[in-house]
Motif scaffolding. Sequence first.
Motif, PDB file in Angstrom:
ATOM      1  N   ARG A 157       0.835  -1.206   0.000  1.00  0.00           N
ATOM      2  CA  ARG A 157       0.000   0.000   0.000  1.00  0.00           C
ATOM      3  C   ARG A 157       0.866   1.251   0.000  1.00  0.00           C
ATOM      4  O   ARG A 157       0.480   2.292  -0.531  1.00  0.00           O
ATOM      5  CB  ARG A 157      -0.911  -0.020   1.240  1.00  0.00           C
ATOM      6  N   CYS A 158       2.060   1.149   0.573  1.00  0.00           N
ATOM      7  CA  CYS A 158       2.941   2.305   0.725  1.00  0.00           C
ATOM      8  C   CYS A 158       4.112   2.216  -0.254  1.00  0.00           C
ATOM      9  O   CYS A 158       4.580   1.128  -0.585  1.00  0.00           O
ATOM     10  CB  CYS A 158       3.480   2.379   2.153  1.00  0.00           C
ATOM     11  N   ASP A 159       4.588   3.351  -0.670  1.00  0.00           N
ATOM     12  CA  ASP A 159       5.766   3.417  -1.531  1.00  0.00           C
ATOM     13  C   ASP A 159       6.999   3.516  -0.640  1.00  0.00           C
ATOM     14  O   ASP A 159       7.411   4.583  -0.217  1.00  0.00           O
ATOM     15  CB  ASP A 159       5.673   4.629  -2.458  1.00  0.00           C
ATOM     16  N   ARG A 160       7.596   2.362  -0.325  1.00  0.00           N
ATOM     17  CA  ARG A 160       8.747   2.317   0.581  1.00  0.00           C
ATOM     18  C   ARG A 160      10.054   2.147  -0.185  1.00  0.00           C
ATOM     19  O   ARG A 160      11.080   1.826   0.408  1.00  0.00           O
ATOM     20  CB  ARG A 160       8.592   1.158   1.569  1.00  0.00           C
ATOM     21  N   ALA A 161      10.007   2.289  -1.498  1.00  0.00           N
ATOM     22  CA  ALA A 161      11.194   2.078  -2.331  1.00  0.00           C
ATOM     23  C   ALA A 161      11.762   0.676  -2.113  1.00  0.00           C
ATOM     24  O   ALA A 161      12.973   0.471  -2.051  1.00  0.00           O
ATOM     25  CB  ALA A 161      12.253   3.140  -2.032  1.00  0.00           C
ATOM     26  N   ASN A 162      10.857  -0.304  -1.965  1.00  0.00           N
ATOM     27  CA  ASN A 162      11.288  -1.681  -1.727  1.00  0.00           C
ATOM     28  C   ASN A 162      11.108  -2.569  -2.953  1.00  0.00           C
ATOM     29  O   ASN A 162      11.307  -3.778  -2.887  1.00  0.00           O
ATOM     30  CB  ASN A 162      10.514  -2.268  -0.544  1.00  0.00           C
ATOM     31  N   GLY A 163      10.696  -1.967  -4.058  1.00  0.00           N
ATOM     32  CA  GLY A 163      10.537  -2.737  -5.283  1.00  0.00           C
ATOM     33  C   GLY A 163       9.226  -3.482  -5.395  1.00  0.00           C
ATOM     34  O   GLY A 163       8.987  -4.168  -6.391  1.00  0.00           O
ATOM     35  N   LEU A 164       8.352  -3.358  -4.387  1.00  0.00           N
ATOM     36  CA  LEU A 164       7.064  -4.049  -4.444  1.00  0.00           C
ATOM     37  C   LEU A 164       6.082  -3.252  -5.293  1.00  0.00           C
ATOM     38  O   LEU A 164       6.152  -2.029  -5.385  1.00  0.00           O
ATOM     39  CB  LEU A 164       6.491  -4.234  -3.035  1.00  0.00           C
ATOM     40  N   ASN A 168      -3.083   0.561  -4.130  1.00  0.00           N
ATOM     41  CA  ASN A 168      -3.646   1.605  -3.281  1.00  0.00           C
ATOM     42  C   ASN A 168      -4.910   1.191  -2.545  1.00  0.00           C
ATOM     43  O   ASN A 168      -5.460   1.975  -1.783  1.00  0.00           O
ATOM     44  CB  ASN A 168      -3.939   2.859  -4.119  1.00  0.00           C
ATOM     45  N   ASP A 169      -5.392  -0.014  -2.772  1.00  0.00           N
ATOM     46  CA  ASP A 169      -6.687  -0.391  -2.211  1.00  0.00           C
ATOM     47  C   ASP A 169      -6.637  -1.598  -1.280  1.00  0.00           C
ATOM     48  O   ASP A 169      -7.677  -2.082  -0.850  1.00  0.00           O
ATOM     49  CB  ASP A 169      -7.678  -0.692  -3.346  1.00  0.00           C
TER      50      ASP A 169
END
Length: 254
Positions: A157-164, A168-169
């Motif tokens: 759900r979050c943009d953690r710069a982890n490549g996932l 958004n839902d």
Amino acid sequence: MRLNRGRERGQVGMTVLLIMVVMVTIAVAVASRSVTNLNLTRLEQESTRSLDLAESGIDEILNLISQDATKIGSNFRARIQEKDVFVSTSRLTSIDSLPVDEGHTIEIALAPATTTMRIQWGDGSECTDPDNVAAIEVTFIKEDSANYYAKRQAFDRCDRANGLEIDNDYDVTITDVNKDGSSDLGEYQVARIKVLYATTNLTVTGTGLPDQGIKATATASDSEETTTTVAKYQYRGSLPSIFDYVVFSGTTIQ
């Protein structure tokens, strides 16, 4: 003087009568409360015994079913402590809001008829505190000619710069495991869903999913006044999360 004495005696009599009425009222109230408390205590004890009976009945029937899966979907009557416990069973083809701790994995059985798998998680919260927002990693495993193959997808759900992949839902529907435009979900036998970052509830539904577990519902009575109904969900077992690292590393566990 005689008239005054008569009035005084009458007043004393009225006072005594009022005092007696008050005392009787208090005594009745105390007695009623004591009876009520005794009844509540008795009902609580009977409810506890009914709950124990229902849970024992479920355990007995689930043990029976573990030895003969063809009995799933049947109704049973178990005899527990000289009481009848009625248990109904049904097959589960989905996972409904199952709590899964961070770092833990559940397994979803797939079948050739499986064309879609929908995964829902999280509580809809925003990413102001990412440490409390879960992501998921899904590993698909299949066997082909005694060889095992695995594919992995992950959603956050979050943009953690982890490549996932950002979702958004908290809600993804998977049909294409290889992401080549084909509907190949049914080629795989198992999907392992691992929860990342935070504990969350997982709901998994789909088209053509095989059995994922058993629901057993038991009704037991310890008396005519107390009846308890309990439902228990038993999902398929899952290998520990370290299994996923072994799959992708190509090594073995000693």
